[in-house]
Design a protein around this motif. Structure first.
Motif, PDB file in Angstrom:
ATOM      1  N   UNK A 130      45.757  40.533  55.918  1.00 15.88           N
ATOM      2  CA  UNK A 130      44.466  40.138  55.198  1.00 15.88           C
ATOM      3  C   UNK A 130      44.483  40.638  53.795  1.00 15.88           C
ATOM      4  N   UNK A 131      44.045  39.962  52.675  1.00 17.33           N
ATOM      5  CA  UNK A 131      43.963  40.897  51.514  1.00 17.33           C
ATOM      6  C   UNK A 131      42.344  41.155  51.467  1.00 17.33           C
ATOM      7  N   UNK A 132      42.268  42.597  51.219  1.00 18.21           N
ATOM      8  CA  UNK A 132      41.033  43.149  51.443  1.00 18.21           C
ATOM      9  C   UNK A 132      40.927  44.048  50.214  1.00 18.21           C
ATOM     10  N   UNK A 133      39.636  43.936  49.697  1.00 22.32           N
ATOM     11  CA  UNK A 133      39.247  44.690  48.622  1.00 22.32           C
ATOM     12  C   UNK A 133      37.763  45.028  48.616  1.00 22.32           C
ATOM     13  N   UNK A 134      37.254  45.866  47.745  1.00 19.05           N
ATOM     14  CA  UNK A 134      35.833  46.501  47.695  1.00 19.05           C
ATOM     15  C   UNK A 134      35.262  46.358  46.432  1.00 19.05           C
ATOM     16  N   UNK A 135      34.135  46.233  46.325  1.00 19.00           N
ATOM     17  CA  UNK A 135      33.472  46.385  45.139  1.00 19.00           C
ATOM     18  C   UNK A 135      32.020  46.993  45.315  1.00 19.00           C
ATOM     19  N   UNK A 136      31.312  47.279  43.950  1.00 19.02           N
ATOM     20  CA  UNK A 136      29.845  48.028  43.984  1.00 19.02           C
ATOM     21  C   UNK A 136      29.409  47.853  42.721  1.00 19.02           C
ATOM     22  N   UNK A 137      28.428  48.213  42.562  1.00 17.13           N
ATOM     23  CA  UNK A 137      27.684  48.238  41.144  1.00 17.13           C
ATOM     24  C   UNK A 137      28.611  49.269  40.128  1.00 17.13           C
ATOM     25  N   UNK A 138      29.329  50.256  40.742  1.00 19.11           N
ATOM     26  CA  UNK A 138      30.171  50.988  39.789  1.00 19.11           C
ATOM     27  C   UNK A 138      31.489  50.498  39.238  1.00 19.11           C
ATOM     28  N   UNK A 139      31.918  49.461  39.639  1.00 20.00           N
ATOM     29  CA  UNK A 139      32.952  48.794  39.838  1.00 20.00           C
ATOM     30  C   UNK A 139      33.202  47.866  38.422  1.00 20.00           C
ATOM     31  N   UNK A 140      34.150  48.132  37.578  1.00 26.64           N
ATOM     32  CA  UNK A 140      33.915  47.466  36.355  1.00 26.64           C
ATOM     33  C   UNK A 140      34.840  46.054  36.609  1.00 26.64           C
ATOM     34  N   UNK A 141      35.659  45.851  37.690  1.00 29.35           N
ATOM     35  CA  UNK A 141      36.216  44.480  38.100  1.00 29.35           C
ATOM     36  C   UNK A 141      35.551  43.740  38.601  1.00 29.35           C
ATOM     37  N   UNK A 142      34.148  43.956  38.746  1.00 28.12           N
ATOM     38  CA  UNK A 142      33.280  43.431  39.993  1.00 28.12           C
ATOM     39  C   UNK A 142      33.370  41.825  39.555  1.00 28.12           C
ATOM     40  N   UNK A 143      33.130  41.340  38.469  1.00 28.89           N
ATOM     41  CA  UNK A 143      33.076  39.947  38.186  1.00 28.89           C
ATOM     42  C   UNK A 143      34.314  39.380  38.632  1.00 28.89           C
ATOM     43  N   UNK A 144      35.402  39.984  38.254  1.00 29.88           N
ATOM     44  CA  UNK A 144      36.653  39.303  38.178  1.00 29.88           C
ATOM     45  C   UNK A 144      36.969  39.277  39.796  1.00 29.88           C
ATOM     46  N   UNK A 145      36.517  40.293  40.541  1.00 30.17           N
ATOM     47  CA  UNK A 145      36.768  40.235  42.163  1.00 30.17           C
ATOM     48  C   UNK A 145      35.944  39.216  42.884  1.00 30.17           C
ATOM     49  N   UNK A 146      34.864  38.768  42.416  1.00 28.61           N
ATOM     50  CA  UNK A 146      33.879  37.987  42.974  1.00 28.61           C
ATOM     51  C   UNK A 146      34.743  36.400  42.874  1.00 28.61           C
ATOM     52  N   UNK A 147      35.137  36.495  41.492  1.00 27.05           N
ATOM     53  CA  UNK A 147      35.959  35.191  41.214  1.00 27.05           C
ATOM     54  C   UNK A 147      37.235  35.080  42.176  1.00 27.05           C
ATOM     55  N   UNK A 148      38.047  36.324  42.313  1.00 27.91           N
ATOM     56  CA  UNK A 148      39.256  36.046  43.367  1.00 27.91           C
ATOM     57  C   UNK A 148      38.563  35.894  44.631  1.00 27.91           C
ATOM     58  N   UNK A 149      37.612  36.260  45.202  1.00 29.06           N
ATOM     59  CA  UNK A 149      36.897  36.158  46.310  1.00 29.06           C
ATOM     60  C   UNK A 149      36.681  34.736  46.602  1.00 29.06           C
ATOM     61  N   UNK A 150      36.057  34.117  45.574  1.00 31.71           N
ATOM     62  CA  UNK A 150      35.475  32.715  45.649  1.00 31.71           C
ATOM     63  C   UNK A 150      37.017  31.742  45.841  1.00 31.71           C
ATOM     64  N   UNK A 151      38.009  32.212  44.928  1.00 32.62           N
ATOM     65  CA  UNK A 151      39.318  31.326  45.073  1.00 32.62           C
ATOM     66  C   UNK A 151      39.885  31.625  46.284  1.00 32.62           C
TER      67      UNK A 151
END
Ligand SMILES: [Zn+2]
Ligand SMILES: [Zn+2]
Length: 690
Positions: free
Chosen positions: A574-595
């Motif tokens: 599985x491709x697994x990642x993590x994010x939080x309010x301190x993550x600069x790549x947050x928006x990008x990760x949400x897009x990748x999660x959605x895709x």
């Protein structure tokens, strides 16, 4: 009576309040003299002559001076011209500042941005503002002003305590520093609203007159005409509205001029024009109501589900009843009948002095499609010639909403306001703003829609409540949107104190996924022992096998990375990642999660709201932790099963014990599903499924 209806039909929305001050001046003059009997038609006549009278008054003064000092004779025409220019600027400024609550420099910026001309020979906008204030069409106040406290026993004088006039904060939020502007050692400023610029004790707050209480029947009829089959206000309608408001603007100036004339000639004190017109003097909205298409007709255009239709209909009836005659039960009944069967919940408005006053709660489950439901409400305000505001806690929601609103209302002017917005000083018929921007308005909007009122930063911040209250016009209404209203609001609704409508089902008409409880150790323990508990392992395996995207919520930022490492070791496929309010790549990760480039995303509550990912399951770890209350749990659970393709997502509450919050969340979700079933909102179950 004939005179009133005639005057009413020629007035637009904006000058209504100002015209009211003229009428008030007339009645004062009448009662003072005891014999003069002015009517509204006389007032209109006086208004028409006002531009001439103002310089004439100046001339009189000047001539008096000239008789004493003949050497100034040449200056007379110039003085008249300057006085006239200043008066015109003051009235233009008052019009631009209507509905605003701005610090002095902000008011200057707004006037400059609006293209208001600073008259020749006038050094500063302050002269313009001061004249406008003297004319009674705006107020100038100290931004921090002392307010009298209630008198107490054994105290000789009532104490006066400073209060921020912009955000309503009291003494606890005041800080005192040496001030370069006024030179004092201890000049107070407000810390609570510091983020919106410094409100100082020695600085001014400029308060424009509130928006008119309602549009005139004529204006409503003109605007109601060109509603197309798409249910949008067409360009023709907007043009007609613009013409109407242009003439209205001209009359407004005249009305204020007339006020000025009465003021200077009679010498009577002119009360601030902002006092809302009393019921008897308002043109009745029920006259316009006949011209507006019926509620049921207007609701057709938006493609709403049965549950959305019923709730939107109730909200619509409520705001239109508020805008009209509050106790006109005949029209109220008619509206109620068209709105649907369950409108009895919309009890009468009570002056409780809280956010509940003049408010309607739209209690819609996560994924109910609340944006579509606010469209007919906004349309109603536009048809009546008013302005609508949608306030939401987050900037990205403002940006997301913007194209949808523009598409729904192609003829309307839409302004988006947030920190650093380029449209900062623009005015539109629809304003989309982050909640803090409300502080810059007072009495501006006929409809204020507060999105996610239970979310940070709105929830628990008194200054935003204060701002939300003052931003609505005197006859305006507030519509509160929430999937998880705070407990006091739920209680007010169930006790009949808060008019409300529930939308118990999602737009796709499938029930909400009911969370399952998994007994699992704390995240801290999993990380320390480098162990993944069997029930959690099984849940992730099952979700991955059915091809779902997995939200994995944790309470603490420091848990995100260790958990990602642990999970990657257990699920290498599985491709697994993590994010939080301190993550600069947050928006990008949400897009990748959605895709689906990321399949499992470990996240803190920053993704609790507003994120929609098709075909997703939700696993909440430490669900028994203190940070997750029932609202938070419902919101996180609400990420699952949102798309029509996969309406039955899985939700797991994982923890060592069952908490009241978990059980309350499950109870609320189940109750909504039951209501949806009873009302027949759920789709008939297809054979072979579930
Ligand atoms: Zn403040
Ligand atoms: Zn100062």
């Amino acid at each position: 009576m004939a005179a009133q209806s005639k005057a009413g039909s020629t007035r637009g929305g904006a000058p209504d309040v100002l015209a009211h001050s003229v009428r008030q001046a007339i009645s004062e003059a009448n009662s003072a003299s005891g014999k003069v009997s002015l009517t509204e038609d006389d007032a209109a006549q006086q208004a028409a002559e006002a531009i001439r009278l103002w310089p004439a008054y100046q001339l009189q003064n000047t001539q008096h001076s000239v008789s004493k000092y003949p050497q100034y004779a040449q200056a007379i025409p110039q003085a008249i011209q300057q006085a006239q220019a200043l008066a015109e600027s003051a009235l233009a400024a008052a019009s631009v500042l209507q509905g605003r609550a701005l610090l002095q420099h902000e008011a200057h910026d707004l006037l400059a941005a609006a293209g208001t001309a600073l008259p020749a020979g006038t050094a500063s906008w302050n002269a313009v503002l001061q004249l406008a204030a003297l004319l009674g069409c705006l107020r100038l106040r100290s931004a921090i002003a002392a307010e009298e406290q209630p008198r107490r026993l054994f105290r000789a004088r009532p104490r006066r305590r400073p209060r921020c006039q912009r955000c309503g904060s009291g003494e606890a939020q005041m800080r005192r520093t040496a001030c370069a502007a006024c030179g004092r050692e201890r000049c107070a400023y407000c810390e609570a609203c510091l983020g919106m610029g410094r409100a100082r004790e020695c600085g001014l707050l400029v308060l424009g007159a509130p928006a008119a209480s309602q549009a005139s029947p004529a204006g409503a009829a003109a605007a109601a005409g060109p509603v197309g089959p798409a249910g949008t206000v067409g360009a023709a309608g907007a043009a007609a509205g613009a013409t109407a408001s242009a003439t209205a603007g001209a009359k407004e100036f005249a009305a204020v001029e007339s006020t000025a004339n009465l003021h200077t000639s009679s010498g009577s004190k002119m009360p601030f024009a902002a006092t809302s017109a009393s019921r008897a003097e308002r043109p009745s909205y029920s006259a316009a109501e006949g011209r507006l298409p019926p509620v049921s007709e207007r609701l057709k255009h938006w493609g709403l589900s049965p549950a959305q239709l019923e709730a939107a209909g109730q909200a619509l009836s409520y705001i239109e009843r508020l805008a009209g005659e509050p106790d006109n039960s005949a029209s109220g009944d008619a509206l109620r009948k068209t709105a649907g069967s369950n409108s009895s919940t919309a009890s009468e408005v009570r002056g409780t002095g809280t956010i509940e006053e003049r408010s309607f709660l739209l209690w819609a489950v996560t994924g109910a499609g609340k944006t579509e439901m606010i469209f007919p409400l906004i349309e109603s305000v536009l048809l009546r010639g008013g302005r609508a505001l949608v306030a939401t806690p987050r900037r990205d929601v403002v940006l997301e909403l913007n194209p949808r609103i523009r598409k729904a209302f192609p003829g309307a002017s839409v302004v988006t306001l947030y920190g650093g917005s380029e449209q900062r000083w623009e005015q539109g018929s629809i304003t989309l703003a982050t909640t803090h921007q409300l502080l810059r308005f007072a009495g501006a909007f006929e409809l204020v829609i507060l999105d996610e009122l239970d979310a940070f930063p709105y929830h628990g911040d008194p200054i935003l409540h204060y701002a939300a209250e003052k931003s609505a016009s005197p006859a305006g209404a507030r519509v509160l949107l929430s999937a998880t209203p705070p407990r006091d609001m739920r209680r007010a609704a169930s006790k009949g104190r808060l008019p409300h409508a529930r939308v118990p089902v999602r737009y796709h008409r499938h029930p909400l996924p009911v969370p399952a409880l998994l007994r699992v150790p704390a995240v801290e323990e999993m990380i320390r022992g480098n162990r993944l508990p069997v029930p959690l392992h099984k849940a992730i395996t099952a979700s991955a096998a059915r091809g779902a995207q997995i939200f994995l919520f944790v309470q603490k930022i420091r848990h995100v990375n260790p958990l990602v490492t642990l999970l990657r070791a257990r699920f290498p496929q599985l491709v697994i990642d993590g994010t939080s309010s301190q993550d600069a790549e947050r928006a990008d990760k949400v897009v990748r999660f959605r895709n689906r480039d990321i399949r499992l995303l470990v996240t803190t509550t920053i993704l609790e709201r507003g994120v929609t990912v098709p075909k997703s399951d939700v696993i909440i770890l430490d669900a028994d932790g203190k940070l997750f209350d029932d609202a938070s749990l419902i919101q996180m659970a609400g990420r699952a099963g949102r798309s029509a393709d996969d309406p039955r997502g899985l939700v797991f509450f994982c923890g060592r014990e069952r908490t009241g919050a978990q059980l309350s969340a499950i109870r609320q979700i189940t109750a909504m599903n039951k209501t949806a079933f009873k009302k027949g909102y759920l789709l008939k179950q297809q054979p072979g499924k579930g």
